[in-house]
Design an enzyme around this catalytic site. Structure first.
Site, PDB file in Angstrom:
ATOM      1  CG  ASP A  81      -1.822  -1.158   1.342  1.00 25.23           C
ATOM      2  OD1 ASP A  81      -1.358  -2.287   1.110  1.00 25.23           O
ATOM      3  OD2 ASP A  81      -2.997  -0.973   1.689  1.00 25.23           O
ATOM      4  CB  CYS A 122       2.363  -7.247   4.252  1.00 28.71           C
ATOM      5  SG  CYS A 122       3.879  -6.660   5.035  1.00 28.71           S
ATOM      6  CG  ASP A 123      -1.451  -4.255   4.659  1.00 29.43           C
ATOM      7  OD1 ASP A 123      -0.339  -4.486   5.149  1.00 29.43           O
ATOM      8  OD2 ASP A 123      -2.011  -3.156   4.730  1.00 29.43           O
ATOM      9  CE  LYS A 124      -5.303  -4.895   1.364  1.00 30.86           C
ATOM     10  NZ  LYS A 124      -4.271  -4.184   2.113  1.00 30.86           N
ATOM     11  CB  CYS A 189       4.095  -0.920   9.078  1.00 31.84           C
ATOM     12  SG  CYS A 189       4.629  -0.457   7.423  1.00 31.84           S
ATOM     13  CD  GLU A 452      -3.964   2.182   2.590  1.00 31.92           C
ATOM     14  OE1 GLU A 452      -4.183   1.135   3.232  1.00 31.92           O
ATOM     15  OE2 GLU A 452      -2.908   2.827   2.692  1.00 31.92           O
ATOM     16  CB  SER A 479      -4.049   2.800   6.311  1.00 34.29           C
ATOM     17  OG  SER A 479      -3.028   2.413   7.200  1.00 34.29           O
TER      18      SER A 479
END
Length: 572
Positions: A81, A122-124, A189, A452, A479
């Site tokens: 992102d 991570c995110d996805k 992060c 996002e 986010s």
């Protein structure tokens, strides 16, 4: 009845060329008789969360070899992102979840593997891997990629970003200092964003080894847990314990309880339903709201608290959170250890895990209660809510643990934008007044891929005139690091004719977090009875036309096939 391993061997022997193909990449005849394990990671020079995953893969492979298996490593990296902000690349971020899931399915289906280990940070990529695990349903363990080290003065990768972007910081020296310290190591992060949240969710679901979420990516421990995963997958193969034995309704309930306690990202409210969908379970987001009325918010982690994510692991990680919440959890659920959650927690206590890691926390002059508050001392209950009303009849979500108390109830005039770019420009150019309610629409799954809104939310958060008075509402998402009264996932979305498409500048909007309400309560700045508003909406709907957008490739496929955000935003 033949064992699971024997059945796989029988299928592999149907076509002798497959053996030759294996020996062509370095396998020997003995390897062909061993249990064959797919090791799939998201390694790539794509971002710090994936850059180190090849190291973890190697440890997993060693563990598999140690227990008599033969691993084969496959890789499909993810995209970040942070690299997609400010341009159309953000529209592709959520769509990658579906593509990554499909790639694992392809890799897992071409050979009759005996088991699988999936590795991401991570995110996805994490939800993609968990979705694939449920879809494929062979013995599987997920390995989290851990936490990035904090920057100077406990900074995160988002510290100073918006101030630099707005031009509030112009010193080249200070800008370069951020460039060199914002991401001081590999790993996810340092805040409880979606990456950290989904690592925690993988463990809370029972799909990752206990204690493995959020390990600092530079510690030897993360290598140790990876090696353990390689050994443990061999045990799951022998016992034929598959993801659908683990990903039960009770497991999802447990995960949502942990989510409430840690202040997890609102994006989990699309990812967990999507994972549940893959195992044939309809996860209603109302369960989030139900449990967030009951579960104490005990973790003091940014953006809802003070500390970075590695400190949560030093305080005992998800196992310590689970111990604190044991009266709320189903402790008899099965996990990838081949044991129940209850047995896992007992094992960690017996082997000294909690005493061992707390010493790292003491290096910061902190005690466990500073990071994981005792339930008896916790005032805030839950962290996210599902809002409904004439703007969002199917629901919208908010992370209220990151919302100032004075903004839990707000009435203000609407200011409507049909893209984030327009809204961001208005914020940074000083064209938004305190008290306004910003709308960013046509950014849902069918609108533009559900990007996002971090650029806009951070621009509001760092503006002292706006950060305690402006509400943002969108059919897009946020986010996990978002702060303030930001309401997302509005459903039905504007692109399918949801009521958010009918809101106009000057409409009066009421947000009431306590009552879980989100409504238009007035037209042209004046409050009106609900029946008047319904009539105005009917008139506006008769004139409404969906904006036409030209798409191609992956984004066209996703925006044509994605279901509602409240269902999980997966492709039909």
């Amino acid at each position: 009845m033949k064992s699971y391993i024997q059945r796989s061997k029988d299928v592999r022997k149907l076509w002798i060329q497959s053996d030759a193909l294996h020996t062509g990449i370095g396998w020997n005849l003995e390897d062909l008789e061993k249990p064959q394990i797919l090791v799939e990671d998201a390694y790539g020079e794509s971002h710090p969360g994936s850059y180190h995953l090849s190291t973890l893969s190697e440890q997993v492979r060693i563990g598999i070899y140690e227990k008599g298996g033969r691993p084969a490593r496959f890789t499909t990296t993810d995209i970040c992102d942070g690299w997609a902000q400010g341009h159309d690349g953000m529209n592709y971020i959520l769509a990658q979840r579906e593509i990554l899931c499909n790639m694992v399915e392809l890799h897992a289906s071409v050979i009759p593997w005996d088991g699988m280990v999936l590795i991401s940070s991570c995110d996805k990529a994490i939800p993609a891997h968990l979705m694939a695990a449920g879809r494929i349903n062979i013995p599987t363990i997920f390995v989290p990629g851990g936490s990035m080290r904090p920057g100077p003065n406990m900074a995160t990768s988002l510290t100073k970003v918006s101030e630099i972007g707005r031009g509030d910081i112009t010193s080249e020296k200070e800008i370069n200092n951020y460039r060199l310290t914002g991401c001081p190591s590999c790993g996810a992060c340092q805040f409880m964003g979606t990456a950290s949240t989904m690592q925690c969710m993988a463990e809370a679901l029972g799909m990752a080894l206990p204690g493995s979420a959020l390990i600092p990516a530079t510690l030897r421990d993360i290598l140790d847990w990876s090696r353990k995963a390689g050994r443990k997958i061999m045990e799951l193969v022998k016992k034929n314990i598959t993801p659908r034995d683990i990903l039960t309704p009770a497991a999802f309930r447990n995960a949502i309880i942990v989510h409430a306690a840690i202040g997890g990202s609102t994006n989990a409210m699309i990812h967990l339903p999507a994972i549940a969908h893959e195992v044939g379970y309809d996860l209603d987001i109302e369960l989030f709201d139900e449990l967030n009325h009951k579960i104490p918010h005990i973790c003091n982690i940014t953006p809802s608290g003070e500390y970075t994510t590695e400190l949560l692991w030093f305080a005992g990680g998800i196992p310590m959170v689970q111990l604190a919440l044991k009266d709320y959890l189903d402790l008899d659920v099965m996990t990838v250890t081949g044991k129940t959650l209850r047995e896992n927690l007992e094992d960690l206590e017996r082997e000294g895990f909690f005493e061992r890691v707390i010493g790292y926390l003491h290096n910061y002059g902190l005690e466990r209660k500073d990071v994981i508050k005792p339930v008896s001392e916790t005032k805030l209950i839950g962290s996210v809510a599902v809002l409904r009303g004439n703007i969002a009849p199917e629901g919208a979500v908010i992370k209220y643990s990151a919302v100032p108390q004075n903004m839990w109830h707000h009435i203000g005039p609407a200011r409507v934008f049909n893209s984030e770019e327009e809204a961001y420009k208005a914020v940074v150019e000083g064209k938004i007044d305190p008290g306004m309610v910003l709308f960013i629409r046509y950014e849902g799954p069918r609108g533009s891929g559900m990007p996002e809104m971090l650029m806009t939310t951070e621009a509001i958060a760092v503006d002292p005139k706006l950060n305690a008075s402006v509400v943002l509402i969108t059919d897009g998402r946020f986010s996990g690091g978002t702060r303030g009264p930001c309401i997302g996932h509005v459903s039905p979305e504007a692109a399918v004719g949801g009521p958010i498409a009918l809101v106009e500048d000057g409409d009066l909007i009421e947000l009431d977090i306590e009552k879980r309400k989100l409504n238009v309560i007035g037209i042209k700045g004046k409050e009106c009875p609900s029946e008047v508003i319904e009539e105005v909406f009917k008139e506006r709907r008769a004139k409404w036309q969906k904006p036409q957008k030209q798409r191609r490739g992956v984004l066209k496929l996703y925006t044509e096939k994605a279901v509602s955000a409240t269902k999980g935003a997966y492709m039909e």
